[in-house]
Design a protein around this motif. Structure first.
Motif, mmCIF file in Angstrom:
data_model
loop_
_atom_site.group_PDB
_atom_site.id
_atom_site.type_symbol
_atom_site.label_atom_id
_atom_site.label_comp_id
_atom_site.label_asym_id
_atom_site.label_seq_id
_atom_site.Cartn_x
_atom_site.Cartn_y
_atom_site.Cartn_z
ATOM 1 N N VAL A 87 18.193 43.607 41.109
ATOM 2 C CA VAL A 87 16.879 44.005 41.628
ATOM 3 C C VAL A 87 15.849 44.037 40.502
ATOM 4 N N LEU A 88 16.235 44.564 39.351
ATOM 5 C CA LEU A 88 15.317 44.637 38.214
ATOM 6 C C LEU A 88 14.937 43.241 37.712
ATOM 7 N N THR A 89 15.920 42.353 37.601
ATOM 8 C CA THR A 89 15.618 41.028 37.051
ATOM 9 C C THR A 89 14.830 40.164 38.034
ATOM 10 N N ALA B 237 25.805 31.186 46.249
ATOM 11 C CA ALA B 237 25.909 32.032 47.436
ATOM 12 C C ALA B 237 27.235 31.816 48.143
ATOM 13 N N SER B 238 27.659 30.568 48.255
ATOM 14 C CA SER B 238 28.947 30.260 48.868
ATOM 15 C C SER B 238 30.091 30.915 48.097
ATOM 16 N N ALA B 239 30.048 30.816 46.760
ATOM 17 C CA ALA B 239 31.091 31.421 45.936
ATOM 18 C C ALA B 239 31.116 32.933 46.106
ATOM 19 N N GLN C 142 29.118 36.871 42.571
ATOM 20 C CA GLN C 142 30.275 35.989 42.391
ATOM 21 C C GLN C 142 30.997 36.260 41.073
ATOM 22 N N VAL C 143 30.261 36.593 40.009
ATOM 23 C CA VAL C 143 30.946 36.823 38.733
ATOM 24 C C VAL C 143 31.656 38.175 38.720
ATOM 25 N N ILE C 144 31.129 39.169 39.432
ATOM 26 C CA ILE C 144 31.826 40.454 39.548
ATOM 27 C C ILE C 144 33.114 40.266 40.346
ATOM 28 N N GLN D 258 19.777 35.531 41.628
ATOM 29 C CA GLN D 258 20.261 36.679 40.862
ATOM 30 C C GLN D 258 21.325 37.490 41.619
ATOM 31 N N LEU D 259 21.060 37.791 42.875
ATOM 32 C CA LEU D 259 21.999 38.597 43.658
ATOM 33 C C LEU D 259 23.344 37.899 43.810
ATOM 34 N N VAL D 260 23.305 36.622 44.214
ATOM 35 C CA VAL D 260 24.566 35.934 44.477
ATOM 36 C C VAL D 260 25.299 35.578 43.187
#
Length: 450
Positions: A323-325, A427-429, A372-374, A366-368
């Motif tokens: 959200v910040l970025t 987003a798919s990932a 995905q990395v988390i 940013q959100l997706v």
């Protein structure tokens, strides 16, 4: 543990890792900024070369990342022998991999030409890789040893070694790119030499720390002796992790090639926007590493409740960063891009115009990208890598790259269309990997993994 306790634990473990990733990113950022000052052609060439290098580096880095959950689980089980064995074989595999791919770095020119790059840019990029490629060996070993230290929750030293490396890189770049302090002016080749020097300094520092502070692990005693059982265990986990990373980084590398088809100025703007997006991604990556370590510990203790609360915590922290970025990219795009350009550069207005649009697209993913990395970090902590590898490959190669080509060239959206494909692939990932974690992997804690 309460959620507040989980937040504190993730912060204590994750913030130094975030700082370490940001310092590592600062090394690439320094190259980009200084080469941007040196000339647009130099910046375009190193943007292309760096994309090529990191495709190979990050696949090999899968062995280092495999060491992290293995050491974290062994530490929770108080199995110091497995800590030593997995770390040592991670280094073995990294060195073997480096030997296999070094010829690709040495003879990169025909590969770059085959992707229809400008011949002059490709030649400069190839010259850079012939020198910078030697940094692959220390860089891969550093990744293994940093993963080993991070899994033992010695994240502060990972941070400070990386910060020191960033300082060395900045000073060496300043001397060798521009010919300062009596050094020769080497331009792009100066940046390549600085890269090798930086990785070597990092390796020496991390080895000295490991030998002095953790002598009980005897990491380098009889290093030449193979441990075939553990080597194949690291290989079995490291190859899927490496292929997953390869799929993702190839998505971004392919986007760089596509931007090169559009032109030198769009490629330079892409490099700047991607550096800015990568800076915020480093925060998510640090949180992902913390998730890997804590999930690995939960696996070692067979503690599902701890795993689930910790997962919710780190996902929430990643969401807050996103959200910040997003706000930053949408409100401060032009000042951020201007940091990379000389005020009197005649191509500055064109690069700014393209870069502002690309940064708006970066805000979209940013959100997706964080999600995905988390999810990947949590799954790696549980040593669940094969199915996530397939999910990532489908997302990045079947969805992302074709979408980039379709929107960028068939629909005529140019750079914006290429970046829209990145958004759709990520987003798919995110959807597939989060679904995998919550519906399958988390339930395996306490029972043998699939």
């Amino acid at each position: 543990m309460t959620y507040g306790a989980h937040v504190r634990a993730v912060a204590v473990l994750g913030l130094p890792l975030v700082g370490g990733h940001l310092a590592q990113f600062a090394i690439g950022l320094t190259d980009t900024v200084m080469l941007g000052w040196y000339g647009v052609e130099a910046l375009a060439a190193v943007t292309l070369a760096s994309s090529f290098f990191f495709v190979l580096f990050l696949f090999g880095g899968g062995f280092g990342l495999a060491v992290m959950p293995m050491v974290a689980t062994a530490a929770a089980e108080e199995d110091e022998t497995s800590i030593r064995r997995s770390t040592r074989m991670g280094m073995w595999l990294s060195l073997l991999y480096g030997l296999l791919v070094m010829p690709l770095l040495w003879w990169s020119y025909p590969i770059l030409i085959a992707t229809k790059q400008d011949p002059q840019v490709a030649q400069t990029a190839s010259d850079y890789l012939r020198v910078a490629g030697w940094g692959l060996f220390p860089a891969l070993l550093v990744m293994v040893l940093k993963s080993y230290l991070a899994a033992l929750e010695r994240t502060q030293v990972v941070l400070w070694i990386t910060v020191a490396a960033a300082v060395v890189n900045g000073l060496t770049n300043y001397a060798l790119i521009f010919g300062n302090w009596g050094a020769p002016e080497l331009g792009v080749m100066g940046a390549a030499i600085a890269s090798v020097v930086t990785q070597t300094v990092s390796l020496v520092a991390v080895i000295v720390y490991a030998l002095r502070v953790l002598p009980q692990h005897n990491l380098f005693q009889r290093f030449w002796r193979p441990d075939w059982e553990m080597l194949f265990n690291v290989l079995k986990l490291g190859v899927p992790i490496g292929l997953t990373m390869l799929a993702e980084v190839s998505l971004f590398a392919t986007s760089a090639f596509m931007m090169g088809w559009i032109g030198e100025v769009p490629l330079a703007a892409h490099g700047i926007a991607l550096n800015l997006a990568s800076a915020t991604f480093m925060v998510h990556l640090g949180l992902s590493n913390a998730a890997t370590i804590r999930a690995g510990n939960a696996l070692g203790r067979r503690d599902r409740a701890h795993l689930e609360k910790g997962a919710i915590t780190v996902i929430g922290m990643s969401l807050a960063v996103s959200v910040l970025t997003i706000t930053l990219f949408l409100t401060c795009a032009e000042p951020l891009i201007s940091l990379f350009l000389e005020p009197d550069d005649p191509q500055r207005p064109d690069i700014l115009a393209i870069g502002v649009g690309l940064l708006a697209m970066a805000a979209l993913f940013q959100l997706v990208d964080g999600a995905q990395v988390i999810a990947l970090g949590l799954l790696r902590g549980l040593q669940d890598a094969k199915v996530p590898m397939v999910m990532a490959g489908l997302s990045y190669w079947v969805v992302g790259i074709p979408a980039s080509y379709y929107f960028g060239f068939i629909r005529g959206m140019d750079g914006i269309g290429v970046w829209l494909g990145l958004v759709l692939g990520l987003a798919s990932a995110a959807v597939l990997l989060m679904t995998r974690f919550w519906t399958r992997s988390v339930k395996a804690v306490g029972v043998p993994a699939e």
